[in-house]
Design an enzyme around this catalytic site. Structure first.
Site, PDB file in Angstrom:
ATOM      1  N   ALA A 130       0.861  -1.182   0.000  1.00 23.47           N
ATOM      2  CA  ALA A 130       0.000   0.000   0.000  1.00 23.47           C
ATOM      3  C   ALA A 130       0.899   1.234   0.000  1.00 23.47           C
ATOM      4  CB  ALA A 130      -0.868  -0.015   1.250  1.00 23.47           C
ATOM      5  N   GLY A 184       0.427  -5.186   0.624  1.00 28.26           N
ATOM      6  CA  GLY A 184      -0.689  -5.156  -0.317  1.00 28.26           C
ATOM      7  C   GLY A 184      -0.292  -5.703  -1.685  1.00 28.26           C
ATOM      8  N   GLU A 209      -0.660  -9.294  -1.411  1.00 27.81           N
ATOM      9  CA  GLU A 209      -2.098  -9.587  -1.276  1.00 27.81           C
ATOM     10  C   GLU A 209      -2.792  -9.562  -2.643  1.00 27.81           C
ATOM     11  OE1 GLU A 209      -2.618  -6.596   1.883  1.00 27.81           O
ATOM     12  OE2 GLU A 209      -3.683  -8.144   3.003  1.00 27.81           O
ATOM     13  N   GLU A 256       3.635  -5.846   7.131  1.00 25.42           N
ATOM     14  CA  GLU A 256       2.796  -4.849   7.800  1.00 25.42           C
ATOM     15  C   GLU A 256       3.108  -4.733   9.296  1.00 25.42           C
ATOM     16  OE1 GLU A 256       1.784  -6.935   5.502  1.00 25.42           O
ATOM     17  OE2 GLU A 256       0.322  -5.992   4.163  1.00 25.42           O
TER      18      GLU A 256
HETATM   19  N1  3HC Z   1       4.589   3.479   0.221  1.00 24.95           N
HETATM   20  C1  3HC Z   1       5.096   4.702  -0.069  1.00 24.95           C
HETATM   21  N2  3HC Z   1       6.400   4.914  -0.300  1.00 24.95           N
HETATM   22  C2  3HC Z   1       7.225   3.858  -0.235  1.00 24.95           C
HETATM   23  C3  3HC Z   1       6.770   2.562   0.059  1.00 24.95           C
HETATM   24  C4  3HC Z   1       5.375   2.387   0.290  1.00 24.95           C
HETATM   25  N3  3HC Z   1       4.860   1.186   0.570  1.00 24.95           N
HETATM   26  N4  3HC Z   1       7.818   1.721   0.048  1.00 24.95           N
HETATM   27  C5  3HC Z   1       8.902   2.457  -0.238  1.00 24.95           C
HETATM   28  N5  3HC Z   1       8.548   3.743  -0.423  1.00 24.95           N
HETATM   29  C6  3HC Z   1       9.437   4.863  -0.801  1.00 24.95           C
HETATM   30  C7  3HC Z   1      10.494   5.126   0.245  1.00 24.95           C
HETATM   31  O1  3HC Z   1      10.023   5.997   1.235  1.00 24.95           O
HETATM   32  C8  3HC Z   1      11.594   5.735  -0.590  1.00 24.95           C
HETATM   33  O2  3HC Z   1      11.242   7.082  -0.810  1.00 24.95           O
HETATM   34  P1  3HC Z   1      12.399   8.198  -0.948  1.00 24.95           P
HETATM   35  O3  3HC Z   1      13.238   7.769  -2.097  1.00 24.95           O
HETATM   36  O4  3HC Z   1      11.633   9.442  -1.145  1.00 24.95           O
HETATM   37  O5  3HC Z   1      13.148   8.151   0.351  1.00 24.95           O
HETATM   38  C9  3HC Z   1      11.469   5.001  -1.922  1.00 24.95           C
HETATM   39  O6  3HC Z   1      10.157   4.443  -1.940  1.00 24.95           O
HETATM   40  C10 3HC Z   1      12.463   3.873  -2.100  1.00 24.95           C
HETATM   41  O7  3HC Z   1      12.415   3.042  -0.952  1.00 24.95           O
HETATM   42  P2  3HC Z   1      13.741   2.462  -0.259  1.00 24.95           P
HETATM   43  O8  3HC Z   1      14.745   3.542  -0.114  1.00 24.95           O
HETATM   44  O9  3HC Z   1      13.310   1.735   0.940  1.00 24.95           O
HETATM   45  O10 3HC Z   1      14.231   1.463  -1.406  1.00 24.95           O
HETATM   46  P3  3HC Z   1      14.862   0.028  -1.273  1.00 24.95           P
HETATM   47  O11 3HC Z   1      15.102  -0.415  -2.654  1.00 24.95           O
HETATM   48  O12 3HC Z   1      15.969   0.040  -0.276  1.00 24.95           O
HETATM   49  O13 3HC Z   1      13.714  -0.888  -0.624  1.00 24.95           O
HETATM   50  C11 3HC Z   1      11.515  -1.826  -0.394  1.00 24.95           C
HETATM   51  C12 3HC Z   1      12.537  -1.132  -1.328  1.00 24.95           C
HETATM   52  C13 3HC Z   1      12.034  -3.212   0.024  1.00 24.95           C
HETATM   53  C14 3HC Z   1      10.228  -1.961  -1.157  1.00 24.95           C
HETATM   54  C15 3HC Z   1      11.331  -0.962   0.886  1.00 24.95           C
HETATM   55  O14 3HC Z   1      11.075   0.366   0.498  1.00 24.95           O
HETATM   56  C16 3HC Z   1      10.203  -1.397   1.764  1.00 24.95           C
HETATM   57  O15 3HC Z   1      10.360  -2.292   2.552  1.00 24.95           O
HETATM   58  N6  3HC Z   1       9.041  -0.732   1.649  1.00 24.95           N
HETATM   59  C17 3HC Z   1       7.919  -0.936   2.515  1.00 24.95           C
HETATM   60  C18 3HC Z   1       7.163  -2.170   2.180  1.00 24.95           C
HETATM   61  C19 3HC Z   1       5.980  -2.304   3.092  1.00 24.95           C
HETATM   62  O16 3HC Z   1       6.032  -2.140   4.276  1.00 24.95           O
HETATM   63  N7  3HC Z   1       4.844  -2.648   2.504  1.00 24.95           N
HETATM   64  C20 3HC Z   1       3.643  -2.843   3.240  1.00 24.95           C
HETATM   65  C21 3HC Z   1       2.895  -1.568   3.308  1.00 24.95           C
HETATM   66  S1  3HC Z   1       1.460  -1.707   4.331  1.00 24.95           S
HETATM   67  C22 3HC Z   1       0.349  -2.504   3.341  1.00 24.95           C
HETATM   68  O17 3HC Z   1       0.659  -2.915   2.279  1.00 24.95           O
HETATM   69  C23 3HC Z   1      -1.018  -2.608   3.901  1.00 24.95           C
HETATM   70  C24 3HC Z   1      -1.858  -3.584   3.145  1.00 24.95           C
HETATM   71  O18 3HC Z   1      -1.857  -4.808   3.819  1.00 24.95           O
HETATM   72  C25 3HC Z   1      -3.274  -3.084   3.039  1.00 24.95           C
END
Ligand code: 3HC
Ligand code: NAI
Length: 697
Positions: free
Chosen positions: A63, A102, A105, A125
């Protein structure tokens, strides 16, 4: 249709591509685009199968976290996945990179999942204080079974494609272009007339649990124990339990409601703050994009003691050859022996394959004498904490190594500028302050000296990330950021003992706050003699700790410190002898002991740290409040769900903290408690630490 989702045709196969850089997060535009594209492909009778892929570095990584502070918008992700789930033509997700949250998912709404080699799949998450909110807790266990499903959801750790294949999470691993392979896979499914069954209707892996619900409790028990103070794990376990007795549509609705509740809660806000602060910390204002880190092919570590061994492991773990250097053969053997023992223990625990151990050990070379550092691209010095020794080492390294070699020191307290000036090239010198155990702790303070060249700083940051650390830039001062704030807390902890608390009261207050350990249990673990030696060198004194050391009570290593330890146990037991010593000391110093409640103890320990953090910001030693939060969460066990000390300060309210500090200053006579100018100003203006970053951005 918005540009972030494209639909094209390849004969009878429809290909839907998400293109929303950087990580294809499921923003409102992407969700809308997916609904449009899937609806169109579903309704088009000439489309026989649908492939979902994503452009760029990764499949959908979840998400869009930046939307979590705003009101939810339609369509929800649950709507999107329900639509995909109901499609009666084969749907195939062809994924690469990191299908997370997500993103994963969405793939669980498809009939098939295929993944490029190297893909890592997960539901992270929980790390954001959330649970999967679009069916993940119901569909994942149906596909991989409850044991593994619960482990993935409750740890949040992703798994490699190979494991996903073995578990049945994916159907195939591929090499090459996801769309092309996805289309070929779709044609195979059509040609073979494979049966298609939505994941939501599979039941074979869950049915046995329904007959034996006690087994569910056993599966989640270990995870529940680790949840300490966190709301999300409890919610995740409740959601997982619904697999046993709640119809899936209803379970997904309830999962969503819980997700929304957590999303609006303080814990998840704090954890999201740390997620973004960690990424922000990687950015160095003023450092031009043209500054490129130097290439690091070989490293050398000087000193094979507690820190040197761990640091060398970090390099070997990242595949960088490393030479470990000592003054004597015995010390070298001891240090490398410990490294090997550490690796073998990981292998015995199943955390690492034996071949990995051999490969990593193969990357390590031991040597006696600094000459062996001459070909290194980076040298990390981890010798005794004595200026004369460091001076000697850096002087020699200066002469020995090439002009482009980065010279790093792991000093905890010494002046990095003074160390730099023992060389003819202070611009090559930088601090790389690791935390013990160095192979485990994620924090790395990158100490920027007055003369550190931008390229050297950039290299230290890049190396830090390469070896799996969270690097944070700090400036030069005694103890840098983390230890300087820790000192403020330690002074207060000792003072509380004299005023009326016992070690277990102080430690209890902090563990209740959410730290894994209190300061006295921590000192016992680290060994009281280390800081005793340091205090003696500085002519400083800590009433209680010094007396314990004089009695030979050095902590766990002598089975006695602030607490008692039974043979073979690391569990601290309150010791009447220590209590008597504390009471007698208060009396000798003319201090009337008064009972202290937990709230007071916590405030006395945490608020002075926040005050010191404010001074650190005033002095520019830390670049932003979020950097301090990252340092405390990753280096010192500050509870992540409180967002670090500066975020926590904002949540408590700065005027209250200012007033309490003024009261502490009066009570103790300690001028350090007087509120820092920055804290006073923010409190007066109704500002926050968080607001400072927002203004700067
Ligand atoms: N939403 C918004 N922005 C995000 C994001 C997300 N899910 N994931 C990463 N970004 C952004 C980062 O903030 C960063 O922004 P910046 O360049 O402005 O600082 C940019 O994307 C690149 O991210 P990273 O520097 O972390 O890049 P990496 O290549 O090192 O890592 C990644 C990539 C493994 C995808 C890592 O960013 C990550 O773990 N992201 C989060 C994943 C996550 O937690 N997903 C679950 C979200 S909750 C959800 O999905 C709810 C659902 O169940 C309904
Ligand atoms: P240690 O005493 O365990 O190890 C130091 C090692 O350096 C010893 O094995 C010694 O033989 C070796 N050594 C001394 N002089 C040398 C020389 N000239 N050439 C090669 N090797 C030499 O010390 P520890 O704890 O590993 O600390 C090392 C440095 O790391 C210190 O600066 C310390 O302040 C810092 N540090 C320590 C942390 C800790 O928790 N122990 C945490 C973070 C930093």
């Amino acid at each position: 249709m918005p540009g972030v989702v494209a639909l094209r045709r390849d004969g009878e196969v429809a290909v839907i591509t998400v293109d929303n850089p950087p990580v294809n997060a499921l923003s409102q535009a992407v969700r809308t685009g997916l609904v449009d594209a899937f609806s169109q492909a579903r309704d088009d009778k000439t489309v026989k199968a649908i492939v979902l892929t994503a452009a760029g570095r990764t499949f959908i990584a979840g998400a869009d976290i930046t939307e979590f502070d705003k009101a939810p918008t339609s369509p929800t992700l649950v709507d999107v996945i329900a639509l995909i789930d109901a499609i009666e033509k084969p749907t195939i997700a062809a994924v690469h990179g990191t299908p997370l949250g997500g993103g994963l998912e969405v793939t669980l709404g498809c009939h098939f999942r295929i993944a490029a080699a190297g893909t890592r799949l997960g539901l992270p998450e929980i790390k954001l204080g959330l649970i999967p909110g679009a069916g993940g807790t119901q569909r994942l266990p149906r596909l991989v079974g409850m044991e593994k499903g619960a482990a993935m959801i409750l740890s949040g750790d992703p798994i490699p494609a190979s494991e996903a294949l073995a578990l049945g999470l994916i159907d195939e691993i591929f090499e090459g272009d996801p769309a092309a392979v996805g289309i070929a896979f779709a044609r195979k499914v059509l040609a073979e007339k494979r049966a298609i069954l939505p994941v939501s209707r599979r039941d074979d892996k869950i049915a046995p649990l329904r007959a034996d619900p006690v087994k569910f409790d056993a599966i989640v028990a270990a995870h529940a124990k680790r949840a300490r103070g966190l709301h999300a794990p409890t919610a995740a376990i409740e959601a997982l339990r619904m697999n046993l007795d709640v119809p899936i549509a209803q379970a997904i609705e309830r999962e969503r409601a819980k997700f929304m509740e957590l999303r609006g809660g303080e814990q998840s806000k704090a954890q999201r703050h740390i997620f973004f602060a960690e990424r922000e910390a990687a950015k160095i204002p003023g450092l031009s994009k043209d500054v490129k880190p130097r290439e690091i092919r070989r490293a050398a570590v000087i000193g094979a003691g507690t820190m040197g061994g761990g640091i060398a492991m970090c390099f070997a773990n990242a595949g960088i050859p490393v030479t470990v250097i000592e003054t004597k053969d015995e010390a070298l053997k001891r240090g490398l022996g410990l490294v090997e023992k550490n690796y073998r223990a990981s292998a015995a625990r199943g955390a690492m394959a034996n071949e990995d151990v051999d490969r990593r050990l193969g990357l390590m070379t031991g040597a006696v004498g600094l000459d062996a550092a001459k070909d290194a691209d980076i040298v990390v010095e981890a010798v005794f904490e004595e200026m004369d020794i460091k001076r000697d080492v850096f002087g020699k390294l200066d002469a020995l190594t090439g002009p482009d070699t980065v010279l790093a020191t792991n000093t905890s307290y010494l002046d990095v500028n003074a160390i730099a000036h023992t060389t003819t090239r202070p611009s090559s010198v930088v601090g790389m302050h690791f935390f013990s155990p160095a192979n485990v702790m994620k924090l790395l303070e990158i100490v920027r000296g007055a003369d550190t060249a931008p390229e050297v700083l950039a290299t230290a940051m890049a190396v830090g990330r390469k070896i799996g650390k969270v690097p944070v830039v700090v400036g030069v001062c005694h103890g840098f950021v983390g230890n300087r704030m820790l000192r403020a807390r330690s002074i207060e902890a000792e003072r509380l003992l004299l005023e009326g608390a016992l070690p277990q009261d102080v430690d209890g207050a902090l563990t209740e706050f959410g730290f894994p350990m209190g300061p006295f249990a921590m000192s016992d673990l680290a060994g009281l003699d280390v800081s005793w030696r340091m205090r003696k060198a500085q002519g400083a004194r800590a009433e209680i700790a010094d007396q314990l050391c004089e009695m030979g009570r050095f902590g766990q290593k002598t089975s006695k410190g602030f607490y008692l330890y039974e043979a073979g146990s690391r569990a601290p037991r309150p010791d009447p002898e220590v209590e008597a010593l504390i009471v007698a000391t208060s009396q000798r110093l003319g201090i009337t002991r008064t009972p202290l409640d937990r709230k007071t103890i916590t405030e006395r320990l945490i608020f002075p740290m926040i005050n010191e953090g404010a001074r650190i910001l005033e002095e520019g030693i830390a670049q932003r409040p979020g950097d301090i939060d990252v340092i405390w969460v990753y280096g010192y066990g500050f509870p992540i769900w409180r967002g670090g000390p500066m975020f926590y300060a904002d949540s408590v309210g700065l005027p209250y903290i200012r007033d309490r500090l003024i009261a502490f200053a009066k009570l103790t006579g300690d001028k350090r408690h007087e509120p820092a100018a920055l804290l006073s100003r923010l409190a007066k203006e109704g500002g926050t630490f968080g607001g400072l970053t927002a203004k700067a951005a």
